[in-house]
Design a protein around this motif. Structure first.
Motif, PDB file in Angstrom:
ATOM      1  N   TRP A   8       0.431  -1.269   0.171  1.00  0.00           N
ATOM      2  CA  TRP A   8      -0.093  -0.058   0.160  1.00  0.00           C
ATOM      3  C   TRP A   8       0.622   1.360  -0.138  1.00  0.00           C
ATOM      4  CZ3 TRP A   8      -5.039  -1.028  -0.931  1.00  0.00           C
ATOM      5  CH2 TRP A   8      -5.865  -2.154  -0.642  1.00  0.00           C
ATOM      6  N   GLN A   9       2.433   1.180  -0.254  1.00  0.00           N
ATOM      7  CA  GLN A   9       3.374   1.994  -0.749  1.00  0.00           C
ATOM      8  C   GLN A   9       3.771   2.927  -1.612  1.00  0.00           C
ATOM      9  OE1 GLN A   9       3.483   4.132   2.102  1.00  0.00           O
ATOM     10  NE2 GLN A   9       2.050   3.077   3.190  1.00  0.00           N
ATOM     11  N   ILE A  10       3.902   3.577  -1.714  1.00  0.00           N
ATOM     12  CA  ILE A  10       4.625   3.511  -3.450  1.00  0.00           C
ATOM     13  C   ILE A  10       5.639   5.154  -3.182  1.00  0.00           C
ATOM     14  CG2 ILE A  10       2.557   5.615  -4.602  1.00  0.00           C
ATOM     15  CD1 ILE A  10       3.244   4.820  -7.348  1.00  0.00           C
ATOM     16  N   SER A  11       6.709   5.223  -3.979  1.00  0.00           N
ATOM     17  CA  SER A  11       7.242   6.786  -3.828  1.00  0.00           C
ATOM     18  C   SER A  11       6.840   7.747  -4.329  1.00  0.00           C
ATOM     19  CB  SER A  11       8.979   6.029  -4.542  1.00  0.00           C
ATOM     20  OG  SER A  11       8.683   5.380  -5.551  1.00  0.00           O
ATOM     21  N   ASN A  12       7.856   8.518  -4.631  1.00  0.00           N
ATOM     22  CA  ASN A  12       7.427   9.851  -5.305  1.00  0.00           C
ATOM     23  C   ASN A  12       7.728   9.868  -7.048  1.00  0.00           C
ATOM     24  OD1 ASN A  12       5.592  11.264  -3.165  1.00  0.00           O
ATOM     25  ND2 ASN A  12       7.854  12.428  -2.510  1.00  0.00           N
ATOM     26  N   PHE A  13       9.232   8.900  -6.449  1.00  0.00           N
ATOM     27  CA  PHE A  13      10.103   8.775  -7.993  1.00  0.00           C
ATOM     28  C   PHE A  13       8.740   7.620  -9.214  1.00  0.00           C
ATOM     29  CE2 PHE A  13      12.323   5.375 -11.379  1.00  0.00           C
ATOM     30  CZ  PHE A  13      12.570   7.106 -11.816  1.00  0.00           C
ATOM     31  N   ASP A  14       8.492   6.869  -8.458  1.00  0.00           N
ATOM     32  CA  ASP A  14       7.381   5.538  -8.989  1.00  0.00           C
ATOM     33  C   ASP A  14       5.801   6.000  -9.192  1.00  0.00           C
ATOM     34  OD1 ASP A  14       9.069   3.491  -8.991  1.00  0.00           O
ATOM     35  OD2 ASP A  14       8.127   2.261  -7.684  1.00  0.00           O
ATOM     36  N   LEU A  15       5.375   7.148  -8.544  1.00  0.00           N
ATOM     37  CA  LEU A  15       4.537   7.731  -9.131  1.00  0.00           C
ATOM     38  C   LEU A  15       5.026   8.931  -9.771  1.00  0.00           C
ATOM     39  CD1 LEU A  15       1.731   9.411  -6.373  1.00  0.00           C
ATOM     40  CD2 LEU A  15       2.765  11.056  -8.039  1.00  0.00           C
ATOM     41  N   THR A  16       5.144   9.569  -9.916  1.00  0.00           N
ATOM     42  CA  THR A  16       6.060  10.354 -10.960  1.00  0.00           C
ATOM     43  C   THR A  16       5.997   9.700 -12.116  1.00  0.00           C
ATOM     44  OG1 THR A  16       6.763  12.586  -9.784  1.00  0.00           O
ATOM     45  CG2 THR A  16       7.331  12.345 -12.256  1.00  0.00           C
ATOM     46  N   ILE A  17       6.442   8.964 -12.727  1.00  0.00           N
ATOM     47  CA  ILE A  17       6.997   8.137 -13.499  1.00  0.00           C
ATOM     48  C   ILE A  17       5.267   7.098 -14.280  1.00  0.00           C
ATOM     49  CG2 ILE A  17       7.792   5.780 -14.742  1.00  0.00           C
ATOM     50  CD1 ILE A  17      10.092   7.722 -14.259  1.00  0.00           C
ATOM     51  N   ARG A  18       3.976   7.288 -13.220  1.00  0.00           N
ATOM     52  CA  ARG A  18       3.231   6.654 -13.810  1.00  0.00           C
ATOM     53  C   ARG A  18       2.694   8.169 -14.201  1.00  0.00           C
ATOM     54  NH1 ARG A  18       1.458   1.918  -9.390  1.00  0.00           N
ATOM     55  NH2 ARG A  18       3.098   1.034  -9.341  1.00  0.00           N
ATOM     56  N   ILE A  19       2.315   9.083 -14.372  1.00  0.00           N
ATOM     57  CA  ILE A  19       1.980  10.350 -14.361  1.00  0.00           C
ATOM     58  C   ILE A  19       2.583  10.493 -15.574  1.00  0.00           C
ATOM     59  CG2 ILE A  19       1.338  12.456 -14.255  1.00  0.00           C
ATOM     60  CD1 ILE A  19      -0.729  10.862 -12.104  1.00  0.00           C
ATOM     61  N   ILE A  20       3.532  10.454 -15.696  1.00  0.00           N
ATOM     62  CA  ILE A  20       4.203  11.270 -16.364  1.00  0.00           C
ATOM     63  C   ILE A  20       3.994  10.287 -18.226  1.00  0.00           C
ATOM     64  CG2 ILE A  20       6.280  11.437 -18.217  1.00  0.00           C
ATOM     65  CD1 ILE A  20       7.378  12.842 -15.580  1.00  0.00           C
ATOM     66  N   LEU A  21       3.950   8.821 -17.691  1.00  0.00           N
ATOM     67  CA  LEU A  21       4.113   7.804 -18.508  1.00  0.00           C
ATOM     68  C   LEU A  21       2.372   7.554 -19.061  1.00  0.00           C
ATOM     69  CD1 LEU A  21       4.398   5.054 -20.598  1.00  0.00           C
ATOM     70  CD2 LEU A  21       3.593   3.984 -18.997  1.00  0.00           C
ATOM     71  N   ALA A  22       1.431   7.972 -18.601  1.00  0.00           N
ATOM     72  CA  ALA A  22      -0.491   8.085 -18.892  1.00  0.00           C
ATOM     73  C   ALA A  22      -0.115   9.703 -19.518  1.00  0.00           C
ATOM     74  CB  ALA A  22      -0.875   8.869 -17.581  1.00  0.00           C
ATOM     75  N   LEU A  23       0.382  10.671 -19.224  1.00  0.00           N
ATOM     76  CA  LEU A  23       0.710  11.829 -20.395  1.00  0.00           C
ATOM     77  C   LEU A  23       0.901  11.498 -21.458  1.00  0.00           C
ATOM     78  CD1 LEU A  23       1.577  15.044 -19.007  1.00  0.00           C
ATOM     79  CD2 LEU A  23       2.726  14.554 -21.429  1.00  0.00           C
ATOM     80  N   LEU A  24       2.588  10.968 -21.719  1.00  0.00           N
ATOM     81  CA  LEU A  24       2.683  10.359 -22.960  1.00  0.00           C
ATOM     82  C   LEU A  24       1.447   9.854 -23.872  1.00  0.00           C
ATOM     83  CD1 LEU A  24       6.682   9.997 -22.100  1.00  0.00           C
ATOM     84  CD2 LEU A  24       5.472  11.929 -22.975  1.00  0.00           C
TER      85      LEU A  24
END
Length: 262
Positions: A8-24
């Motif tokens: 139930w935990q996610i790092s800020n780096f992984d979260l950022t990667i997912r958001i940017i990938l969704a954007l692309l």
């Protein structure tokens, strides 16, 4: 029942990667819609995909503080389910009906798929998200061209003409359309009540259902129809698939005098 805290935990780096990938990924699909001048384009698809990814991340990781409460049961799919059903209002806004022609269905479907891609990225289902994005782009680019090439001979287009009721008027129109490989499948005629072209010449309204091989051929034929002496007005509604800029809808009325009878 033991609970794995790391689940139930996610790092800020992984979260950022997912958001940017969704954007692309959302931007790639939106770019195709924008390129073809559809209602929902580049920015809309980005917002839908990024928003869906954010909601998925919120659904999985946003309530981690309550996981350890004894009487709390978490359901990571609950918010995701609401996205799938709730995204319909955007799709409905992209669908337009112009006479017998319905447009915007593909754009509405692309918005719905982009929402699913965003949810997949938010859940960390990267391979599925990238695979679906590739298949959607193939469908929008390649299959769109194939569909236009293979299916045009089965499509019909309705146009409305106002012409002067003279001998040979309808024959001239049929000949012109035939020269452009356009076949008349159905014809409906009615007199325009209260309107006359001259004292002894009436105006009639004709609705033609046409079978054609190419939208561009129809546009060329309509241009020639407007130059016929007996044709006063032409309205084709929306011509889907026309590659000629500014000619998706043909409407023309000549400046000849029309007399009101009585």
């Amino acid at each position: 029942m033991s609970i794995n805290p790391e689940l139930w935990q996610i790092s800020n780096f992984d979260l950022t990667i997912r958001i940017i990938l969704a954007l692309l990924l959302g931007g790639l699909i939106g770019l195709e819609r924008e390129w073809n001048n559809h209602a929902a384009g580049f920015r809309t698809h980005i917002l839908v995909c990024v928003g869906s990814a954010s909601i998925m991340l919120l659904s999985i990781y946003g309530f981690s503080a309550f996981v350890y409460e004894a009487n709390v049961r978490t359901d990571p799919a609950r918010l995701a389910a609401q996205v799938i059903s709730g995204i319909g209002f955007l799709g409905a806004g992209a669908i337009l009906r112009t006479g017998p022609t319905v447009s915007g269905l593909t754009t509405a479907a692309s918005i719905w798929v982009v929402a699913a891609i965003g949810l997949s990225v938010g859940a960390g289902f990267y391979y599925a998200a990238i695979l679906v994005t590739g298949l959607v782009l193939i469908s929008l680019f390649l299959l769109n061209k194939w569909e236009k090439h293979m299916m045009w001979h089965r499509r019909t287009q309705e146009i409305t003409l106002r012409i002067v009721d003279r001998p040979g008027s309808l024959g001239n129109i049929a000949t012109l359309l035939g020269n452009h490989s356009i076949q008349i499948k159905n014809i409906h005629m009615e007199h325009e009540q209260g309107l006359m072209f001259s004292e002894d010449e009436n105006i009639i309204k004709i609705r033609l259902t046409l079978q054609l091989l190419s939208a561009d051929k129809l546009v060329d034929a309509l241009d020639e129809l407007t130059r016929l002496e007996t044709v006063l007005a032409v309205d084709s509604g929306h011509i889907s698939g026309s590659g000629k800029s500014g000619k998706g809808r043909a409407a023309f009325q000549k400046g000849k005098g029309i007399n009101k009878a009585g």
